[in-house]
Design a protein around this motif. Structure first.
Motif, short mmCIF file in Angstrom:
data_model
loop_
_atom_site.label_atom_id
_atom_site.label_comp_id
_atom_site.label_asym_id
_atom_site.label_seq_id
_atom_site.Cartn_x
_atom_site.Cartn_y
_atom_site.Cartn_z
N ALA A 27 0.82 -1.21 0.00
CA ALA A 27 0.00 0.00 0.00
C ALA A 27 0.86 1.26 0.00
CB ALA A 27 -0.94 0.00 1.21
N ASP A 28 2.08 1.17 0.49
CA ASP A 28 2.92 2.36 0.56
C ASP A 28 3.76 2.56 -0.70
OD1 ASP A 28 4.85 0.41 0.82
OD2 ASP A 28 5.27 0.84 2.91
N GLY A 29 3.77 1.57 -1.59
CA GLY A 29 4.47 1.70 -2.86
C GLY A 29 5.98 1.63 -2.78
N ALA A 30 6.52 1.40 -1.60
CA ALA A 30 7.98 1.37 -1.45
C ALA A 30 8.60 0.18 -2.15
CB ALA A 30 8.35 1.36 0.04
N GLU A 31 8.01 -0.98 -1.97
CA GLU A 31 8.52 -2.20 -2.59
C GLU A 31 7.35 -3.04 -3.09
OE1 GLU A 31 11.94 -4.11 -0.57
OE2 GLU A 31 11.41 -2.74 1.05
N ARG A 32 7.58 -3.78 -4.13
CA ARG A 32 6.54 -4.64 -4.69
C ARG A 32 6.40 -5.91 -3.84
NH1 ARG A 32 5.86 -4.68 -10.67
NH2 ARG A 32 3.63 -4.72 -10.49
N ALA A 33 5.16 -6.30 -3.55
CA ALA A 33 4.91 -7.52 -2.79
C ALA A 33 5.05 -8.73 -3.71
CB ALA A 33 3.50 -7.49 -2.19
N GLN A 34 5.82 -9.71 -3.28
CA GLN A 34 5.97 -10.97 -4.00
C GLN A 34 5.12 -12.01 -3.27
OE1 GLN A 34 7.82 -11.19 -6.84
NE2 GLN A 34 8.12 -9.00 -6.57
#
Length: 65
Positions: A27-34
């Motif tokens: 949700a924060d856009g910092a890192e992509r969820a895998q």
């Protein structure tokens, strides 16, 4: 829906859960969820060096399947 995962050290991650429960994204856009399948009824989510195992509840689609 936003899911907040809190760490014992005070840190946290926020995930955006799709309305049908079929996917999550950072949700924060910092890192992509895998996201990978885990045991029946759960998925493993990796964000950077953080790892989570989350229960999965999938709502039936509009066709009722």
């Amino acid at each position: 829906m936003i899911l907040t995962l809190r760490h014992a050290d005070g840190g946290f991650r926020r995930l955006r859960v799709s309305p049908d429960g079929r996917s999550v994204a950072a949700a924060d856009g910092a890192e992509r969820a895998q996201i990978t399948a885990s045991t029946p009824g759960s998925v493993d989510v990796a964000l950077g060096t953080d790892r989570y195992r989350l229960p999965v509840t999938v709502q039936p689609d509009a066709n009722g399947s």
